[in-house]
Write an enzyme that holds these catalytic residues in place. Sequence first.
Site, PDB file in Angstrom:
ATOM      1  N   ASP A   8       0.873  -1.178   0.000  1.00 29.65           N
ATOM      2  CA  ASP A   8       0.000   0.000   0.000  1.00 29.65           C
ATOM      3  C   ASP A   8       0.915   1.235   0.000  1.00 29.65           C
ATOM      4  OD1 ASP A   8       0.868   0.412   2.619  1.00 29.65           O
ATOM      5  OD2 ASP A   8      -1.146   0.440   3.496  1.00 29.65           O
ATOM      6  N   HIS A   9       0.335   2.416   0.183  1.00 25.08           N
ATOM      7  CA  HIS A   9       1.142   3.646   0.132  1.00 25.08           C
ATOM      8  C   HIS A   9       2.180   3.677   1.259  1.00 25.08           C
ATOM      9  CE1 HIS A   9      -2.301   4.308   2.704  1.00 25.08           C
ATOM     10  NE2 HIS A   9      -1.674   5.300   3.299  1.00 25.08           N
ATOM     11  N   CYS A  67       3.059  -2.944   4.101  1.00 25.84           N
ATOM     12  CA  CYS A  67       2.272  -1.755   4.431  1.00 25.84           C
ATOM     13  C   CYS A  67       3.106  -0.953   5.422  1.00 25.84           C
ATOM     14  CB  CYS A  67       0.876  -2.104   4.950  1.00 25.84           C
ATOM     15  SG  CYS A  67       0.818  -2.935   6.546  1.00 25.84           S
ATOM     16  N   THR A  69       3.187  -0.771   8.788  1.00 35.54           N
ATOM     17  CA  THR A  69       3.717  -1.583   9.883  1.00 35.54           C
ATOM     18  C   THR A  69       3.878  -3.052   9.521  1.00 35.54           C
ATOM     19  OG1 THR A  69       1.474  -2.030  10.607  1.00 35.54           O
ATOM     20  CG2 THR A  69       2.590  -0.128  11.620  1.00 35.54           C
ATOM     21  N   HIS A 100       9.369 -23.645  10.361  1.00 37.14           N
ATOM     22  CA  HIS A 100       8.184 -24.133  11.076  1.00 37.14           C
ATOM     23  C   HIS A 100       6.876 -23.817  10.358  1.00 37.14           C
ATOM     24  CE1 HIS A 100      10.189 -24.347  15.351  1.00 37.14           C
ATOM     25  NE2 HIS A 100      10.952 -24.863  14.385  1.00 37.14           N
ATOM     26  N   ARG A 134       6.202 -32.587  12.290  1.00 36.16           N
ATOM     27  CA  ARG A 134       5.108 -32.068  13.131  1.00 36.16           C
ATOM     28  C   ARG A 134       4.599 -30.720  12.607  1.00 36.16           C
ATOM     29  NH1 ARG A 134       9.841 -30.648  15.444  1.00 36.16           N
ATOM     30  NH2 ARG A 134      10.034 -28.687  16.584  1.00 36.16           N
ATOM     31  N   HIS A 135       5.455 -29.992  11.911  1.00 36.10           N
ATOM     32  CA  HIS A 135       5.032 -28.686  11.396  1.00 36.10           C
ATOM     33  C   HIS A 135       4.046 -28.847  10.239  1.00 36.10           C
ATOM     34  CE1 HIS A 135       7.893 -26.988  14.085  1.00 36.10           C
ATOM     35  NE2 HIS A 135       8.879 -27.679  13.531  1.00 36.10           N
TER      36      HIS A 135
END
Length: 145
Positions: A8-9, A67, A69, A100, A134-135
């Site tokens: 995004d911006h 974005c 954050t 994982h 397991r993952h």
Amino acid sequence: MKIAIAADHGGYGLKQALMAYYHNKNQDIKLEDLGTYSEESCDYPDVVKPVVAEVLNKQCDFGILICGTGVGISIAANRYKGIRAALVYNEFVAQVVKEHNNANILVFGGRTMTLEEVVRYIEIFNATSFEGGRHNRRIEKLDKI
Ligand code: RB5
């Protein structure tokens, strides 16, 4: 290797910096720019779809979303079944989201991270393998939610 990328911006500047970096310095990695194409304000839920489509259709090796954050665009991408979008914020996380989580989209914060940090995280992710076992069982459970 092909990586589908969108922002995004709030992530536009970092996206452009990554595009220039890989164009000039690492020709083995091709970034496909799926928007946004200016600093004009836009909505992060709207920019994830082309990257999600390429990832789910296996038209790229993985995706990158950015974005301000990294949080909003992570939430948006993870609404799509089969998407495992991981907000990577240090070197350890860059490794473990492959080992994982077998992340298929890496997410970064354009207002919280530098180009150098993000390039390093991508290098670590690319140099790491999914551990399976397991993952795999846990990932299969995600797709049943
Ligand atoms: C846009 O101003 C900003 O809210 C967005 O880029 C992102 O940080 C949301 O999580």
